[in-house]
Scaffold this motif. Structure first.
Motif, PDB file in Angstrom:
ATOM      1  N   LEU A   1       0.980  -1.243  -0.146  1.00  0.00           N
ATOM      2  CA  LEU A   1      -0.056   0.135   0.123  1.00  0.00           C
ATOM      3  C   LEU A   1       0.822   1.272   0.048  1.00  0.00           C
ATOM      4  N   ILE A   2       2.012   1.213   0.675  1.00  0.00           N
ATOM      5  CA  ILE A   2       3.010   2.468   0.628  1.00  0.00           C
ATOM      6  C   ILE A   2       3.393   2.355  -0.932  1.00  0.00           C
ATOM      7  N   SER A   3       3.768   1.411  -1.479  1.00  0.00           N
ATOM      8  CA  SER A   3       4.206   1.395  -2.544  1.00  0.00           C
ATOM      9  C   SER A   3       3.085   2.119  -3.911  1.00  0.00           C
ATOM     10  N   LEU A   4       1.973   1.690  -3.625  1.00  0.00           N
ATOM     11  CA  LEU A   4       0.907   2.218  -4.489  1.00  0.00           C
ATOM     12  C   LEU A   4       0.696   3.617  -4.361  1.00  0.00           C
ATOM     13  N   PHE A   5       0.743   4.047  -2.968  1.00  0.00           N
ATOM     14  CA  PHE A   5       0.401   5.277  -2.796  1.00  0.00           C
ATOM     15  C   PHE A   5       1.359   6.261  -3.200  1.00  0.00           C
TER      16      PHE A   5
ATOM     17  N   ILE B   1       0.871   6.600  -7.079  1.00  0.00           N
ATOM     18  CA  ILE B   1      -0.003   7.649  -7.410  1.00  0.00           C
ATOM     19  C   ILE B   1       0.147   9.041  -7.147  1.00  0.00           C
ATOM     20  N   THR B   2       0.771   9.336  -5.937  1.00  0.00           N
ATOM     21  CA  THR B   2       0.740  10.586  -5.507  1.00  0.00           C
ATOM     22  C   THR B   2       2.415  11.343  -5.844  1.00  0.00           C
ATOM     23  N   HIS B   3       3.078  10.570  -6.435  1.00  0.00           N
ATOM     24  CA  HIS B   3       4.516  11.284  -6.998  1.00  0.00           C
ATOM     25  C   HIS B   3       5.039  12.173  -6.373  1.00  0.00           C
ATOM     26  N   PRO B   4       5.128  12.104  -4.926  1.00  0.00           N
ATOM     27  CA  PRO B   4       5.913  13.119  -4.207  1.00  0.00           C
ATOM     28  C   PRO B   4       7.106  13.393  -4.683  1.00  0.00           C
ATOM     29  N   ASP B   5       7.483  14.758  -5.015  1.00  0.00           N
ATOM     30  CA  ASP B   5       8.643  15.405  -5.249  1.00  0.00           C
ATOM     31  C   ASP B   5       9.887  15.383  -4.174  1.00  0.00           C
ATOM     32  N   LYS B   6       9.300  15.970  -3.160  1.00  0.00           N
ATOM     33  CA  LYS B   6       9.920  16.121  -1.817  1.00  0.00           C
ATOM     34  C   LYS B   6       9.267  15.741  -0.656  1.00  0.00           C
ATOM     35  N   ALA B   7       9.701  14.525   0.073  1.00  0.00           N
ATOM     36  CA  ALA B   7       9.052  13.816   1.041  1.00  0.00           C
ATOM     37  C   ALA B   7       9.862  14.330   2.274  1.00  0.00           C
ATOM     38  N   LEU B   8       9.267  14.820   3.496  1.00  0.00           N
ATOM     39  CA  LEU B   8       9.892  14.922   4.701  1.00  0.00           C
ATOM     40  C   LEU B   8       9.433  13.652   5.728  1.00  0.00           C
ATOM     41  N   ILE B   9      10.480  12.922   6.163  1.00  0.00           N
ATOM     42  CA  ILE B   9      10.185  11.915   7.056  1.00  0.00           C
ATOM     43  C   ILE B   9      10.789  12.100   8.373  1.00  0.00           C
ATOM     44  N   VAL B  10       9.896  11.927   9.433  1.00  0.00           N
ATOM     45  CA  VAL B  10      10.096  12.308  10.785  1.00  0.00           C
ATOM     46  C   VAL B  10      10.964  11.163  11.400  1.00  0.00           C
ATOM     47  N   GLY B  11      12.344  10.999  11.522  1.00  0.00           N
ATOM     48  CA  GLY B  11      13.110  10.011  11.749  1.00  0.00           C
ATOM     49  C   GLY B  11      13.855  10.313  13.305  1.00  0.00           C
ATOM     50  N   PRO B  12      14.514   9.115  13.923  1.00  0.00           N
ATOM     51  CA  PRO B  12      14.783   7.946  13.283  1.00  0.00           C
ATOM     52  C   PRO B  12      13.606   7.236  13.273  1.00  0.00           C
ATOM     53  N   THR B  13      13.688   6.488  11.981  1.00  0.00           N
ATOM     54  CA  THR B  13      12.413   5.557  11.838  1.00  0.00           C
ATOM     55  C   THR B  13      12.616   4.431  10.588  1.00  0.00           C
ATOM     56  N   TYR B  14      11.633   3.593  10.336  1.00  0.00           N
ATOM     57  CA  TYR B  14      11.800   2.759   9.325  1.00  0.00           C
ATOM     58  C   TYR B  14      12.114   3.240   7.876  1.00  0.00           C
ATOM     59  N   SER B  15      13.186   2.261   7.292  1.00  0.00           N
ATOM     60  CA  SER B  15      13.635   2.805   6.043  1.00  0.00           C
ATOM     61  C   SER B  15      12.677   2.682   4.899  1.00  0.00           C
ATOM     62  N   GLU B  16      11.831   1.727   4.745  1.00  0.00           N
ATOM     63  CA  GLU B  16      11.026   1.500   3.812  1.00  0.00           C
ATOM     64  C   GLU B  16      10.580   2.908   2.923  1.00  0.00           C
ATOM     65  N   TYR B  17      10.209   3.739   3.804  1.00  0.00           N
ATOM     66  CA  TYR B  17       9.541   4.996   3.466  1.00  0.00           C
ATOM     67  C   TYR B  17      10.413   5.653   2.499  1.00  0.00           C
ATOM     68  N   GLU B  18      11.421   6.139   2.834  1.00  0.00           N
ATOM     69  CA  GLU B  18      12.621   6.535   1.784  1.00  0.00           C
ATOM     70  C   GLU B  18      13.027   5.886   0.401  1.00  0.00           C
ATOM     71  N   ARG B  19      12.855   4.499   0.926  1.00  0.00           N
ATOM     72  CA  ARG B  19      13.333   3.711  -0.330  1.00  0.00           C
ATOM     73  C   ARG B  19      12.102   3.746  -1.426  1.00  0.00           C
ATOM     74  N   GLU B  20      10.952   3.713  -1.132  1.00  0.00           N
ATOM     75  CA  GLU B  20       9.565   4.034  -1.870  1.00  0.00           C
ATOM     76  C   GLU B  20       9.660   5.255  -2.566  1.00  0.00           C
ATOM     77  N   VAL B  21       9.915   6.218  -1.709  1.00  0.00           N
ATOM     78  CA  VAL B  21       9.929   7.694  -2.456  1.00  0.00           C
ATOM     79  C   VAL B  21      10.973   7.675  -3.569  1.00  0.00           C
TER      80      VAL B  21
ATOM     81  N   THR C   1       0.345  16.045   1.599  1.00  0.00           N
ATOM     82  CA  THR C   1      -0.274  14.871   1.994  1.00  0.00           C
ATOM     83  C   THR C   1       0.441  14.360   3.203  1.00  0.00           C
ATOM     84  N   VAL C   2      -0.459  13.695   4.048  1.00  0.00           N
ATOM     85  CA  VAL C   2       0.197  13.035   5.358  1.00  0.00           C
ATOM     86  C   VAL C   2       0.308  11.798   5.402  1.00  0.00           C
ATOM     87  N   LEU C   3       1.133  10.805   5.677  1.00  0.00           N
ATOM     88  CA  LEU C   3       1.046   9.428   5.428  1.00  0.00           C
ATOM     89  C   LEU C   3       1.368   9.014   7.043  1.00  0.00           C
TER      90      LEU C   3
END
Length: 362
Positions: A88-92, A95-115, A182-184
């Motif tokens: 679902l992260i991957s599909l999201f 679809i949304t094609h974020p150009d610049k994501a801000l990730i609150v970390g330290p956290t799970y690495s999958e978000y950055e990989r998908e972006v 958008t907030v994930l």
């Protein structure tokens, strides 16, 4: 010689080769999975549904979504299911094609990989030790002003076990709404919290269409192998697009039935909450009394610990624990952390006692 490798919770075969320990004998304090194992009702009844594999599942997974809706207190039309929250992260992102994501970390690495796979860039907003890894909303919104189009929050956060409560989340959503951000929100661990009603953002999906919430059954329901995740969102156009883009029947018949059984196993849910709440309080107090360690306030089923002894590192702690078949998480590979941090989840009382005895000796 002490092995210097960094091991993930799924690297049991590698640990088996390195330490000569059978993987079946390792107590997993690093995986953050419910120590009670799978749902009691599921264990007793799933085999009686084996004939379900002779037919395709319902394309819409209506019964499953209705069951999740009752469990979470939302409308089933606000729910889409997938093959784990990772799909679902991957599909999201696609679809949304974020150009610049801000990730609150330290956290799970999958978000950055998908972006990155979607062609976007990720920047991190750091939770700091000075604030005991609690989120500073004012500082976050200042960072969001720099052309961000996606904010990623893990709530409760892994590995800090800190939470964002309703009042803070409303401030964040209001700001992001004005800025078209958008907030994930990943709520993988929210069911372990003591005051879940004040942490989960699901009620806010009725008022905000710029938030999507992800959950799954891997941790609380101890069923990562079933690969069942779900998203909740008040923006039905976005959900419809996710549903149209994902492959049909991504959840097999038995996994769909298993979900319906697990979400209605109230005895299991209650026993899990009681166990984790009691052990979180008990173990936190023991860590707090130790001169060698500083625990940070834990809200999920795991705790982040800082090592206070100068001559002791997280790899030393990992090594000492694994030699007693106890596997913790060395946090030195997380962004903004170093070799003075480790994390472990709360297991059964006797297992937690064994880990505490190993830690006290260091």
């Amino acid at each position: 010689m002490k092995p210097k490798e960094h091991f993930h919770g799924s690297d049991l075969e590698e640990i088996e080769r390195t330490y000569g320990i059978k993987k079946e004998d390792i107590i997993q304090f690093s995986a953050n999975v419910n120590p009670l194992g799978v749902s009691f009702r599921l264990r007793e009844t799933l085999t009686s549904h084996i004939d379900a594999i002779t037919a395709y599942p319902d394309r819409e997974y209506t019964a499953l979504r209705q069951c999740i809706a009752r469990y979470t207190g939302t409308d089933f039309r606000n729910i889409v299911v997938g093959n784990g929250s990772t799909e679902l992260i991957s599909l999201f992102i696609q679809i949304t094609h974020p150009d610049k994501a801000l990730i609150v970390g330290p956290t799970y690495s999958e978000y950055e990989r998908e972006v990155a796979m979607g062609g976007g860039r990720s920047h991190y907003f750091s939770l700091t030790e000075a604030s005991e890894f609690e989120l500073d909303t004012a500082s976050l919104t200042e960072e969001l002003s720099h052309n961000v189009d996606l904010l990623v929050l893990c709530n409760p956060n892994n590995p800090t076990s800190s939470v964002i409560k309703h009042s803070q989340m409303r401030e964040i959503l209001d700001y992001c709404k004005r800025k078209s951000i958008t907030v994930l929100v990943d709520e993988t661990y929210v069911e372990f919290t003591e005051d879940m009603e004040n942490v989960t953002a699901i009620p806010l999906t009725e008022y905000y269409n710029n938030i999507i919430i992800l959950r799954g059954i891997s941790k609380f329901f101890a069923a990562p192998g079933l690969r069942l995740g779900y998203a909740i969102c008040g923006n039905r156009d976005l959900l419809r697009e996710i549903d149209q883009r994902k492959n049909p029947w991504t959840i097999n018949s038995l996994a769909a039935i298993a979900g319906e059984i697990m979400f209605t196993d109230t005895e299991y849910i209650q026993r899990t909450k009681e166990l984790i709440h009691a052990e979180r309080h008990r173990i936190y107090q023991q860590l707090e009394a130790s001169p060698a360690f500083q625990p940070y306030q834990a809200h999920a089923n795991f705790v982040l610990v800082k090592i206070l002894k100068e001559d002791l590192s997280s790899s030393d702690v990992f090594d000492a624990a694994i030699r007693q078949n106890l596997m913790i998480r060395d946090c030195s590979t997380f962004p903004f952390l170093n070799d003075k941090y480790f994390r472990f989840c709360f297991m059964l009382p006797e297992q937690n006692d064994a880990l505490m005895r190993a830690l006290i000796k260091l």
